[in-house]
Design a protein around this motif. Structure first.
Motif, PDB file in Angstrom:
ATOM      1  N   THR A 101       0.810  -1.224   0.000  1.00  0.00           N
ATOM      2  CA  THR A 101       0.000   0.000   0.000  1.00  0.00           C
ATOM      3  C   THR A 101       0.837   1.263   0.000  1.00  0.00           C
ATOM      4  N   VAL A 102       2.037   1.205   0.581  1.00  0.00           N
ATOM      5  CA  VAL A 102       2.889   2.391   0.691  1.00  0.00           C
ATOM      6  C   VAL A 102       4.239   2.127   0.041  1.00  0.00           C
ATOM      7  N   ILE A 103       4.696   3.097  -0.731  1.00  0.00           N
ATOM      8  CA  ILE A 103       6.011   3.032  -1.371  1.00  0.00           C
ATOM      9  C   ILE A 103       6.837   4.201  -0.845  1.00  0.00           C
ATOM     10  N   ARG A 104       8.043   3.915  -0.423  1.00  0.00           N
ATOM     11  CA  ARG A 104       8.894   4.956   0.154  1.00  0.00           C
ATOM     12  C   ARG A 104      10.188   5.097  -0.640  1.00  0.00           C
ATOM     13  N   VAL A 105      10.745   6.302  -0.598  1.00  0.00           N
ATOM     14  CA  VAL A 105      12.012   6.602  -1.259  1.00  0.00           C
ATOM     15  C   VAL A 105      12.961   7.171  -0.211  1.00  0.00           C
ATOM     16  N   PHE A 106      14.153   6.593  -0.128  1.00  0.00           N
ATOM     17  CA  PHE A 106      15.145   6.989   0.863  1.00  0.00           C
ATOM     18  C   PHE A 106      16.397   7.529   0.187  1.00  0.00           C
TER      19      PHE A 106
ATOM     20  N   ASP B  94      22.767   7.917   3.490  1.00  0.00           N
ATOM     21  CA  ASP B  94      22.402   8.219   4.880  1.00  0.00           C
ATOM     22  C   ASP B  94      21.100   7.576   5.329  1.00  0.00           C
ATOM     23  N   GLY B  95      20.238   7.148   4.409  1.00  0.00           N
ATOM     24  CA  GLY B  95      19.021   6.440   4.778  1.00  0.00           C
ATOM     25  C   GLY B  95      17.866   7.320   5.193  1.00  0.00           C
ATOM     26  N   ALA B  96      17.950   8.618   4.961  1.00  0.00           N
ATOM     27  CA  ALA B  96      16.855   9.521   5.332  1.00  0.00           C
ATOM     28  C   ALA B  96      15.669   9.330   4.385  1.00  0.00           C
ATOM     29  N   LYS B  97      14.455   9.373   4.950  1.00  0.00           N
ATOM     30  CA  LYS B  97      13.263   9.226   4.119  1.00  0.00           C
ATOM     31  C   LYS B  97      13.000  10.516   3.359  1.00  0.00           C
ATOM     32  N   LEU B  98      12.857  10.403   2.037  1.00  0.00           N
ATOM     33  CA  LEU B  98      12.632  11.562   1.182  1.00  0.00           C
ATOM     34  C   LEU B  98      11.178  11.703   0.760  1.00  0.00           C
ATOM     35  N   PHE B  99      10.569  10.583   0.378  1.00  0.00           N
ATOM     36  CA  PHE B  99       9.203  10.612  -0.137  1.00  0.00           C
ATOM     37  C   PHE B  99       8.436   9.395   0.372  1.00  0.00           C
ATOM     38  N   GLU B 100       7.125   9.568   0.447  1.00  0.00           N
ATOM     39  CA  GLU B 100       6.239   8.471   0.815  1.00  0.00           C
ATOM     40  C   GLU B 100       4.978   8.575  -0.032  1.00  0.00           C
ATOM     41  N   PHE B 101       4.674   7.500  -0.734  1.00  0.00           N
ATOM     42  CA  PHE B 101       3.537   7.494  -1.650  1.00  0.00           C
ATOM     43  C   PHE B 101       2.569   6.382  -1.260  1.00  0.00           C
ATOM     44  N   ARG B 102       1.289   6.668  -1.420  1.00  0.00           N
ATOM     45  CA  ARG B 102       0.263   5.663  -1.144  1.00  0.00           C
ATOM     46  C   ARG B 102      -0.252   5.119  -2.464  1.00  0.00           C
TER      47      ARG B 102
ATOM     48  N   ASP C 153      -0.673  10.740   8.663  1.00  0.00           N
ATOM     49  CA  ASP C 153       0.304  10.158   7.745  1.00  0.00           C
ATOM     50  C   ASP C 153      -0.326   9.884   6.389  1.00  0.00           C
ATOM     51  N   VAL C 154      -1.547   9.361   6.412  1.00  0.00           N
ATOM     52  CA  VAL C 154      -2.242   9.081   5.152  1.00  0.00           C
ATOM     53  C   VAL C 154      -2.479  10.358   4.369  1.00  0.00           C
ATOM     54  N   LEU C 155      -2.868  11.434   5.073  1.00  0.00           N
ATOM     55  CA  LEU C 155      -3.132  12.708   4.406  1.00  0.00           C
ATOM     56  C   LEU C 155      -1.872  13.304   3.805  1.00  0.00           C
ATOM     57  N   SER C 156      -0.722  13.050   4.435  1.00  0.00           N
ATOM     58  CA  SER C 156       0.532  13.635   3.952  1.00  0.00           C
ATOM     59  C   SER C 156       1.200  12.811   2.866  1.00  0.00           C
ATOM     60  N   GLN C 157       0.728  11.606   2.620  1.00  0.00           N
ATOM     61  CA  GLN C 157       1.352  10.747   1.612  1.00  0.00           C
ATOM     62  C   GLN C 157       0.962  11.180   0.204  1.00  0.00           C
ATOM     63  N   GLY C 158       1.932  11.108  -0.694  1.00  0.00           N
ATOM     64  CA  GLY C 158       1.670  11.494  -2.074  1.00  0.00           C
ATOM     65  C   GLY C 158       0.826  10.457  -2.795  1.00  0.00           C
TER      66      GLY C 158
END
Length: 426
Positions: A204-209, A213-221, A291-296
């Protein structure tokens, strides 16, 4: 109207994958393997059709003649071949079934269920073995293609979605990324190796790091209603877009832009005012809801004619325009147009049958040969029953590989017939 995918090919497809720059598609099947060159929307070119044993893995090194293959009949043996000459360069046997093989200009990675072997692609010498990895039955791993940062990513746990990043050149661990709560299902580096996309088994969620350094850049639903199996992830060449295919009929494309890069919504309209008010109150909502509202959400979507078959997707440029390519085990390659500015629904431009008997042309530089490799040297077992055999007749100026357990006599990069077919190191 397209025919059923079950009728597309005359043999069973076991494996599909694009090469490192998406200019070629490799297909492994019950009858052998085929390689297609993808240079235009209207026509794909069959450049190799090998009628041999059942092939479950076939990986091509960029646009070169070097391929790594594994068969169902010998699942522990890796063969490195020169497909234009129809010859085998070398082969290695491992202590367990080979689940995945990854290539770049410097390294060849062999993934087993609980270990990873890192080979030097110049001479196929084993440089390092990552042992006792968490059980990885799907052989999930990915290798970046950047020469300055040749990173290997693989699951750090089979219970949660941890990603281990390993430097395959300097042979050291880089970082561990706690990407998801559920086990990992898909991984992909971008071209520059500074971003890593991940998806879990929930899908359901795809993330880009950020890497390293492993920092989270993007989060998509990808969706809310149902969990799906993510089959593949792929960045566009410019790392602006990310595509994801699954076991559903929808392929999603996400745009990697930060909120500050997005145009401001017009608050004079009802929807604009409502959106601003909703996001303004997000801080008062439970964490999961905010979190859901902020996801792309998906920037663009493509609808496949069928759902269910295993598939692999990629984003590339054809005829100077961005295209989405989706190859399915049902025997089709679908090519979609992507609007890089507006997104929306992608238009299906062409579908090609991945069937040798259907291919309009067959071209191959050099004659095919039925010659079997002559093994003149046999190495002693090493590294957990890893064995290798190398065809000494292939030690020519065209392809140079050194036998296992010996010092390389030629430190120059792997050479093939035509220097122009091997992408230069930049």
């Amino acid at each position: 109207m397209a025919a059923s995918e079950s009728e597309a090919v005359t043999d069973t497809i076991y494996f599909l994958d694009f090469n490192q720059d998406s200019s070629s598609l490799a297909v492994g099947s019950k009858k052998g393997y085929r390689l297609y060159s993808i240079n235009s929307v209207d026509k794909i070119e069959l450049i190799y059709d090998g009628d041999s044993e059942d092939i479950c893995i076939v990986e091509r090194l960029f646009s070169s003649s070097l391929v790594a293959v594994v068969s169902y009949s010998s699942p522990r043996k890796l063969k490195v071949c020169h497909f234009k000459k129809g010859t085998e360069i070398c082969n290695y046997s491992y202590s367990n079934t080979i689940l995945a093989v990854k290539l770049n200009r410097l390294r060849l990675i062999v993934c087993l269920e609980e270990s990873l072997y890192i080979h030097n692609i110049r001479d196929m010498k084993v440089l390092h073995t990552i042992r006792d990895t968490p059980t990885n039955t799907s052989g999930l791993c990915t290798l970046s293609i950047d020469n300055d940062n040749s990173y290997l990513a693989y699951p750090g746990s089979n219970q949660i979605g941890e990603v281990q990043i390993f430097d395959s050149v300097n042979l050291r661990a880089v970082t561990m990324i706690p990407a998801h709560d559920s086990p990992l299902a898909a991984l992909a580096f971008n071209t520059k190796s500074d971003k890593l996309a991940t998806a879990s088994e929930k899908g359901t969620v795809i993330r880009v790091f950020s890497v390293p350094d492993g920092a989270k850049l993007f989060e998509f639903r990808r969706g809310v209603k149902r969990c799906v199996s993510i089959n593949s992830l792929a960045f566009s060449p410019d790392s602006v877009h990310l595509c994801a295919s699954s076991n559903t009929e929808t392929v999603h494309i996400f745009k990697l832009e930060r909120p500050k890069d997005k145009p401001l919504e017009d608050t004079s309209t009802w929807m604009g005012y409502f959106g601003k008010a909703l996001m303004g109150g997000a801080s008062y909502l439970p964490t999961q809801v905010s979190d859901v509202l902020s996801q792309g959400r998906a920037f663009a979507v493509a609808k496949l004619p069928f759902c269910g078959p295993k598939n692999v997707c990629t984003l590339t440029w054809l005829s100077k325009l961005p295209r989405l390519l989706v190859a399915t085990s049902g025997g089709y390659l679908y090519i979609y147009n992507v609007d890089p500015a507006e997104g929306g629904d992608c238009t299906l431009l062409k579908q090609h049958r991945l069937d040798a008997s259907y291919a309009p042309s067959y071209t191959s530089s050099g004659e095919q040969s039925d010659k079997q490799p002559v093994v003149n040297t046999e190495s002693e077992p090493f590294n957990d029953q890893l064995e290798g055999e190398v065809d000494q007749d292939m030690f020519t100026d065209e392809v140079r590989l050194d036998p296992p357990n010996t010092s390389p006599t030629d430190t120059s990069p792997l050479r093939l017939d035509d220097e122009n077919e091997f992408p230069p190191i930049t």
